[in-house]
Structures are given as structure tokens and as C-alpha cells.
Motif scaffolding. Structure first.
Motif, mmCIF file in Angstrom:
data_model
loop_
_atom_site.group_PDB
_atom_site.id
_atom_site.type_symbol
_atom_site.label_atom_id
_atom_site.label_comp_id
_atom_site.label_asym_id
_atom_site.label_seq_id
_atom_site.Cartn_x
_atom_site.Cartn_y
_atom_site.Cartn_z
ATOM 1 N N ALA A 35 -40.426 -73.999 28.743
ATOM 2 C CA ALA A 35 -40.069 -73.494 27.407
ATOM 3 C C ALA A 35 -39.031 -74.467 26.865
ATOM 4 O O ALA A 35 -37.861 -74.431 27.248
ATOM 5 N N TYR A 36 -39.463 -75.373 25.996
ATOM 6 C CA TYR A 36 -38.607 -76.472 25.555
ATOM 7 C C TYR A 36 -38.460 -76.452 24.038
ATOM 8 O O TYR A 36 -39.460 -76.391 23.318
ATOM 9 N N PHE A 37 -37.218 -76.502 23.548
ATOM 10 C CA PHE A 37 -36.994 -76.530 22.102
ATOM 11 C C PHE A 37 -36.916 -77.973 21.621
ATOM 12 O O PHE A 37 -36.072 -78.754 22.084
ATOM 13 N N SER A 38 -37.804 -78.322 20.695
ATOM 14 C CA SER A 38 -37.825 -79.658 20.111
ATOM 15 C C SER A 38 -37.171 -79.622 18.735
ATOM 16 O O SER A 38 -37.627 -78.887 17.851
ATOM 17 N N GLY A 43 -39.153 -76.165 16.849
ATOM 18 C CA GLY A 43 -39.625 -74.973 17.537
ATOM 19 C C GLY A 43 -39.747 -75.174 19.029
ATOM 20 O O GLY A 43 -39.507 -76.265 19.556
ATOM 21 N N TRP A 44 -40.126 -74.089 19.710
ATOM 22 C CA TRP A 44 -40.282 -74.083 21.164
ATOM 23 C C TRP A 44 -41.694 -74.513 21.557
ATOM 24 O O TRP A 44 -42.671 -74.048 20.982
ATOM 25 N N LEU A 45 -41.804 -75.377 22.560
ATOM 26 C CA LEU A 45 -43.094 -75.763 23.112
ATOM 27 C C LEU A 45 -43.325 -74.990 24.406
ATOM 28 O O LEU A 45 -42.512 -75.073 25.336
ATOM 29 N N LEU A 46 -44.406 -74.222 24.470
ATOM 30 C CA LEU A 46 -44.825 -73.540 25.697
ATOM 31 C C LEU A 46 -46.013 -74.311 26.251
ATOM 32 O O LEU A 46 -47.028 -74.475 25.568
ATOM 33 N N THR A 47 -45.893 -74.792 27.492
ATOM 34 C CA THR A 47 -46.868 -75.756 27.998
ATOM 35 C C THR A 47 -47.660 -75.281 29.220
ATOM 36 O O THR A 47 -48.639 -75.925 29.593
ATOM 37 N N HIS A 311 -38.350 -68.446 31.040
ATOM 38 C CA HIS A 311 -37.959 -69.593 31.867
ATOM 39 C C HIS A 311 -36.493 -69.963 31.660
ATOM 40 O O HIS A 311 -36.141 -71.155 31.562
ATOM 41 N N GLY A 312 -35.632 -68.938 31.581
ATOM 42 C CA GLY A 312 -34.203 -69.181 31.472
ATOM 43 C C GLY A 312 -33.716 -69.545 30.079
ATOM 44 O O GLY A 312 -32.531 -69.828 29.886
ATOM 45 N N GLN A 313 -34.615 -69.531 29.109
ATOM 46 C CA GLN A 313 -34.256 -69.853 27.729
ATOM 47 C C GLN A 313 -34.340 -68.588 26.866
ATOM 48 O O GLN A 313 -35.156 -67.703 27.132
ATOM 49 N N THR A 314 -33.526 -68.535 25.811
ATOM 50 C CA THR A 314 -33.589 -67.424 24.871
ATOM 51 C C THR A 314 -34.297 -67.878 23.604
ATOM 52 O O THR A 314 -33.788 -68.739 22.870
ATOM 53 N N LEU A 315 -35.485 -67.320 23.384
ATOM 54 C CA LEU A 315 -36.254 -67.610 22.179
ATOM 55 C C LEU A 315 -35.832 -66.594 21.118
ATOM 56 O O LEU A 315 -35.891 -65.385 21.357
ATOM 57 N N ARG A 316 -35.394 -67.079 19.959
ATOM 58 C CA ARG A 316 -34.757 -66.232 18.950
ATOM 59 C C ARG A 316 -35.727 -65.815 17.847
ATOM 60 O O ARG A 316 -36.617 -66.576 17.455
ATOM 61 N N LYS A 317 -35.500 -64.605 17.352
ATOM 62 C CA LYS A 317 -36.262 -64.089 16.218
ATOM 63 C C LYS A 317 -36.179 -65.068 15.044
ATOM 64 O O LYS A 317 -35.110 -65.569 14.711
ATOM 65 N N GLY A 318 -37.343 -65.330 14.437
ATOM 66 C CA GLY A 318 -37.399 -66.231 13.291
ATOM 67 C C GLY A 318 -37.686 -67.668 13.654
ATOM 68 O O GLY A 318 -38.076 -68.462 12.788
ATOM 69 N N GLN A 319 -37.520 -68.029 14.939
ATOM 70 C CA GLN A 319 -37.850 -69.384 15.359
ATOM 71 C C GLN A 319 -39.361 -69.532 15.522
ATOM 72 O O GLN A 319 -40.107 -68.557 15.561
ATOM 73 N N LYS A 320 -39.798 -70.775 15.612
ATOM 74 C CA LYS A 320 -41.219 -71.071 15.764
ATOM 75 C C LYS A 320 -41.515 -71.389 17.228
ATOM 76 O O LYS A 320 -40.675 -71.979 17.933
ATOM 77 N N ALA A 321 -42.689 -70.975 17.697
ATOM 78 C CA ALA A 321 -43.150 -71.331 19.047
ATOM 79 C C ALA A 321 -44.499 -72.014 18.924
ATOM 80 O O ALA A 321 -45.358 -71.573 18.153
ATOM 81 N N PHE A 322 -44.671 -73.080 19.671
ATOM 82 C CA PHE A 322 -45.946 -73.794 19.694
ATOM 83 C C PHE A 322 -46.684 -73.488 20.991
ATOM 84 O O PHE A 322 -46.168 -73.763 22.085
ATOM 85 N N LEU A 323 -47.866 -72.907 20.876
ATOM 86 C CA LEU A 323 -48.727 -72.695 22.034
ATOM 87 C C LEU A 323 -49.481 -74.002 22.269
ATOM 88 O O LEU A 323 -50.396 -74.355 21.522
ATOM 89 N N MET A 324 -49.073 -74.731 23.308
ATOM 90 C CA MET A 324 -49.599 -76.076 23.535
ATOM 91 C C MET A 324 -50.901 -76.002 24.341
ATOM 92 O O MET A 324 -50.923 -76.092 25.573
ATOM 93 N N ILE A 325 -51.991 -75.831 23.633
ATOM 94 C CA ILE A 325 -53.314 -75.665 24.240
ATOM 95 C C ILE A 325 -53.678 -76.872 25.087
ATOM 96 O O ILE A 325 -54.195 -76.739 26.202
ATOM 97 N N GLY A 326 -53.430 -78.071 24.555
ATOM 98 C CA GLY A 326 -53.777 -79.284 25.298
ATOM 99 C C GLY A 326 -53.045 -79.385 26.618
ATOM 100 O O GLY A 326 -53.588 -79.890 27.605
ATOM 101 N N ALA A 327 -51.796 -78.902 26.656
ATOM 102 C CA ALA A 327 -51.019 -78.905 27.903
ATOM 103 C C ALA A 327 -51.515 -77.829 28.855
ATOM 104 O O ALA A 327 -51.655 -78.051 30.067
#
Length: 409
Positions: A35-38, A43-47, A311-327
Motif C-alpha cells: 500500500a504505497y502513496f504516490s 493516491g495509493w497504489l495497491l499492488t 499493510h500498516g498504512q492509514t488510507l484516508r477518506k477522500g483520498q484516491k486508491a489505484f487498483l493496480m490490475i497489471g501488478a
């Protein structure tokens, strides 16, 4: 974020190298920062496969990106980009239940297996026609001569659109792809998207008006959507227009890149070509592996609706998350030897075409186009070979090529 503002990019997500070959970066993120914030992507990348698949059905991850996009626009742009927000707010891909449930149920009535099967001989006819032209010219560019043309021709036939309007459809689909695949909403990207939406909706409004004046009900998808009803509920004109835009965009981009990626992989791995020429079951498995190995759609975004830990990260309301299909589709936790192309792979529960309620409407059609086109090209030109190493698209959402020139042998 302005185009000139410097952002931290330790994983190179904003680089050309990432567009060319994202897989080493995906592997590093899956292992070190699932769970990585770019900052660059905002937004957050979920891989990891489990997180991406789960993200498709997680109520904390909303599909209503149109509302979030509209909310982030500065006041000066809200009015100008209102047509974009209005259209995207009715795309089935970009809305949540209960609106999604209603629109999807009505569109499903039009998008039937019978309609898809009806298109099979038309797909074969189109592929043969494109290859006839290539043979006469003595050269073939898989992207420009087949992959760019086939989905538009098929979608046009499905919607009941005149063949001569195919070029317009391609231009609009490409504008949408640029918008969804950028990491920076520059004025040029936004104007391109606005122009595409406005022109396309004006075009389809004309077709809808013609259908409503006609005394006979057509069997094409557009006519069926206009007449679709479920328990007294109809699709509004805006929902019909939005669905036409979505069908064109999703069907064009996914299938175009499936065809080009598929042929490229077969030419780079000639020992696996025979699988494509084998039984129908082998052909189907081969296309699924191409979809997994080089997923045409690399990412889909969501809007976070409440704070949660991952994964130890806090994903916040209103932020964007990317579902990384290719990963996710290269995650060795799900797929043994995930980085090896295996056209006979059996347990292949990839998510290249989505998952859950947002599973791709046109999945069966895209698969059919891939199976017919790739098998026909290989049978027709058994000595096909690459002329040069092709150039990848400058796009982080779609995995494909700018062109794919090949020798007919």
C-alpha cells in the motif's frame, strides 16, 4: 498539481521507463510497500492480487470518481468541464449501487450473449478484410491495420452505427484513453476530453432521435437500450449517451491492446504459437494468459469513503486508491511462475477484465475478437516476424503499443 511542480518519485512512477516496463516496479512495491502513496499520482497504489481483487468489492472504495473529479476542479473550470462530469457520472464503470445496479440491469438486457454470438461472423469478415488489404500492400502494422480498426467496426455494428463513422469513434476513444491514462490533468488533456464528450454525445443524440422517429424497432444495441425497461424503470437519455461512450471506450481500448500485446508475445515466444492454432479450448486458455500477462488495463481508480488501515498504512477518506490490475496479475502469491508466459496455464483467475459488480460488460466480446483475430493472423501468415522492437504507449493506465510493424514472410 501543476505540471512544473517537483514531487518525490522514489519508485520512478512518473518516468518513461515505468511506462515501458512497469513489472520490476510492481514486484518491488508488492514486496516492500503493498500500500504505497504516490505524490505524483496523487493516491495509493495497491499492488497485491488479494488487495486488488478485494478492492473491487470493498464498500470503502467508491467507484464514483466523476463526483470526486468534479469536486477537485477549480471554480474557473467547473462550468467548462460540466459536460465531462455529467457524462462520467452516468458511466456504469464510475457509479456505485443503487444507481449502478439499476443501470447495469437495464444495459444487461441489451448486451446479451445472443448479440455477442451474432457478431462472430462479422468479426471474422472484418479480420479477413483487414488482412486482405495488408497482403495486397505487402506489409502489416498490427496496431494501425487491425487492432485499432476491429473493435470500432465491431462496436459500430453492435450499436447500429454507419461503418463510415468509424474514424470519429476512434478519435473519441483515443481522447478518453488519454484522459484516463494521464498522471497530470493538463489544459490540453482536459480540452481533448471535453471535446470528445461533447462531440460524441451530439452524434449519439442524433442517432437516438432517428431511432425514436422510426416506426420499426431495431435489434442493435442502441435501439435496445432506448427501449430497455425493468419494473417501470428506463434508462434516461443521458444514461444511454453515457453507456454508448463507455461501450466505445472500454471495448476499443481493451481489445485493441489485447490484439497487439497478443501478437507481440507470440512473435517473441514462437514456441508457444501452436497453442493458438490448436483446439478451441487451447485458444481460449491462450487469450486468458495474454490478458493476465500483459493486462490491457493496468489500473483502475477508486475514492476512499472512510479511513482504514492496510499493510500498516492509514488510507484516508477522500483520498484516491489505484487498483493496480497489471501488478496483481503478476503476483506470484496467486500465480505460480507469474512472470513466465504460459499459454496453457490452467488455474488462471486473472482480473484483467475486472471483478464483481464492475466486471467488464463486453468481456465475452473482447475475448471473441482476440481469439478470432490472433488465430486468423497466425494461420494466414505462418512466417510472420517482428520488423523492429515496437514502442510502448506513453500511458500508465493502458498497456499497448504505438505501432507494431511485422514482416509477412
Amino acid at each position: 498539481m501543476s505540471a512544473t511542480q517537483e514531487v518525490a518519485d522514489p519508485h520512478g512512477l512518473m518516468t518513461r521507463q515505468f511506462q515501458v516496463d512497469p513489472y520490476p516496479t510492481y514486484e518491488r512495491l508488492r514486496d516492500e510497500a503493498p500500500a504505497y502513496f504516490s505524490e505524483g499520482w496523487g493516491g495509493w497504489l495497491l499492488t497485491r492480487y488479494q488487495d486488488v481483487q478485494g478492492g473491487f468489492k470493498d464498500p470503502r472504495l467508491s467507484s464514483n470518481r466523476a463526483g470526486a473529479f468534479g469536486a477537485m476542479l477549480p471554480a474557473a473550470l467547473k462550468e467548462r468541464l460540466a459536460p465531462v462530469v455529467s457524462s462520467l457520472s452516468s458511466w456504469a464503470l464510475l457509479i456505485d449501487p443503487p444507481d449502478h445496479t439499476r443501470v447495469r440491469a437495464l444495459v444487461n438486457k441489451a448486451f446479451t450473449p445472443r448479440l455477442v454470438e451474432y457478431l462472430r461472423p462479422l468479426i471474422q469478415e472484418q479480420v479477413d478484410l483487414f488482412l486482405d488489404k495488408a497482403e495486397a500492400a505487402g506489409k502489416l502494422d498490427m496496431v494501425h491495420d487491425v487492432a485499432n480498426l476491429l473493435p470500432v467496426a465491431v462496436i459500430g455494428d453492435m450499436l447500429g452505427i454507419p461503418r463510415e463513422d468509424g474514424l470519429k469513434l476512434r478519435v473519441w476513444a483515443n481522447a478518453f484513453a488519454t484522459f484516463f491514462g494521464t498522471t497530470k490533468y493538463t489544459p490540453e488533456v482536459l480540452d481533448l476530453m471535453r471535446t470528445g464528450i461533447v462531440e460524441m454525445e451530439e452524434y449519439f443524440r442524433g442517432l437516438i432521435a432517428q431511432r425514436r422517429k422510426s416506426s420499426t424497432q431495431g435489434s442493435d444495441l442502441l435501439s435496445t437500450m432506448i427501449g430497455a425497461e425493468d419494473q417501470g424503470r428506463f434508462l434516461s437519455e443521458q444514461e444511454v449517451l453515457a453507456t454508448c461512450s463507455l461501450v466505445l471506450f472500454a471495448g476499443h481500448e481493451t481489445t485493441t491492446h489485447l490484439l497487439a500485446n497478443g501478437l507481440y508475445l507470440l512473435l517473441k515466444n514462437p514456441e508457444q504459437r501452436e497453442v493458438m492454432l490448436g483446439s478451441d479450448e487451447q485458444l481460449e486458455a491462450a487469450v486468458e494468459e495474454v490478458l493476465r500477462y500483459e493486462s490491457p488495463i493496468q489500473r483502475l481508480s477508486r475514492v476512499i469513503t472512510e479511513d482504514f488501515e492496510l499493510h500498516g498504512q492509514t488510507l484516508r477518506k477522500g483520498q484516491k486508491a489505484f487498483l493496480m490490475i497489471g501488478a496483481a496479475n503478476r503476483d506470484s502469491r496467486q500465480f505460480p511462475e507469474a512472470d513466465r508466459l504460459n499459454l496453457q496455464r490452467q488455474d488462471n483467475r486473472h482480473i484483467a477484465l475486472g471483478f464483481g459488480i464492475h466486471y467488464c460488460l463486453g468481456a465475452a466480446l473482447g475475448r471473441m475478437e482476440g481469439q478470432i483475430a490472433l488465430r486468423t493472423v497466425l494461420r494466414r501468415f505462418p512466417k510472420l516476424r517482428l520488423l523492429e522492437e515496437p514502442e510502448r504507449l506513453e500511458n500508465v493506465a493502458f498497456r499497448g503499443f504505438k505501432s507494431l510493424p511485422v514482416s509477412l514472410g
